[in-house]
Design an enzyme around this catalytic site. Sequence first.
Site, PDB file in Angstrom:
ATOM      1  CE  LYS A 100      -3.642  -2.343   2.325  1.00 18.60           C
ATOM      2  NZ  LYS A 100      -4.593  -2.724   3.363  1.00 18.60           N
TER       3      LYS A 100
ATOM      4  CE1 TYR B 180      -9.146  -3.618   0.360  1.00 16.05           C
ATOM      5  CE2 TYR B 180      -8.507  -1.421  -0.628  1.00 16.05           C
ATOM      6  CZ  TYR B 180      -7.943  -2.507   0.112  1.00 16.05           C
ATOM      7  OH  TYR B 180      -6.831  -3.047   0.736  1.00 16.05           O
TER       8      TYR B 180
ATOM      9  CG  ASN C 160      -3.507  -2.657   7.118  1.00 14.55           C
ATOM     10  OD1 ASN C 160      -3.427  -2.138   6.047  1.00 14.55           O
ATOM     11  ND2 ASN C 160      -4.614  -3.616   7.344  1.00 14.55           N
TER      12      ASN C 160
ATOM     13  CG  HIS D  60      -4.828  -6.383  -0.479  1.00 16.08           C
ATOM     14  ND1 HIS D  60      -5.840  -6.453  -0.073  1.00 16.08           N
ATOM     15  CD2 HIS D  60      -4.807  -7.114  -1.710  1.00 16.08           C
ATOM     16  CE1 HIS D  60      -6.584  -7.194  -0.881  1.00 16.08           C
ATOM     17  NE2 HIS D  60      -6.063  -7.800  -1.733  1.00 16.08           N
TER      18      HIS D  60
ATOM     19  CD  GLU E 161      -8.015  -9.243  -4.197  1.00 13.87           C
ATOM     20  OE1 GLU E 161      -8.983  -9.121  -3.238  1.00 13.87           O
ATOM     21  OE2 GLU E 161      -6.903  -9.782  -3.959  1.00 13.87           O
TER      22      GLU E 161
END
Length: 149
Positions: free
Chosen positions: A10, A50, A113, A116, A127
């Site tokens: 990310k 998402y 965080n 992913h 994905e």
Amino acid sequence: MAEQTFIMIKPDGVQRGLVGEIISRFEKKGFYLKGLKLITVDRPFAERHYADLSAKPFFNGLVEYIISGPVVAMVWEGKGVVATGRKLIGATNPLASEPGTIRGDFAIDIGRNVIHGSDSVESATKEIALWFPEGPANWQSSLHSWIYE
Ligand code: IDP
Ligand code: MG
């Protein structure tokens, strides 16, 4: 075909210089890198990625976070890579992630965080198709028989 998963570093992971460290963990485990690109995605793309979370209260913040800078999108391959990739990543909330995991070692807040990883083989297929419409790379490691029995 061997199992594949979609992993994304990310924007915070890219900004914090964690790309090499994260790739290294997947490589050293024995997984094979089958796709890699640095890409800044737009809002509709992040919302598609998402889509399953669109009803969550944190959805807008999550989309803002993902489009806030470049991400590193990857495909990793190997036996059990979806579930084991999630183990290498650690729990969603970094304060609950075990030390030794990527989130456990490098993150604090759930909304920062770092990484992913697909949560199932089915999500991984979706994905990978979304992020790598050109398809993953096709190559075989010459180390295969040193990693697999
Ligand atoms: P995962 O990334 O561990 O699969 P998901 O439940 O799929 O976790 O959530 C996707 C992402 O949304 C998380 O990685 C995190 O960045 C963010 N997120 C999840 N729950 C919350 C929350 O309660 N507050 C803020 N962000 C959240
Ligand atoms: Mg998830």
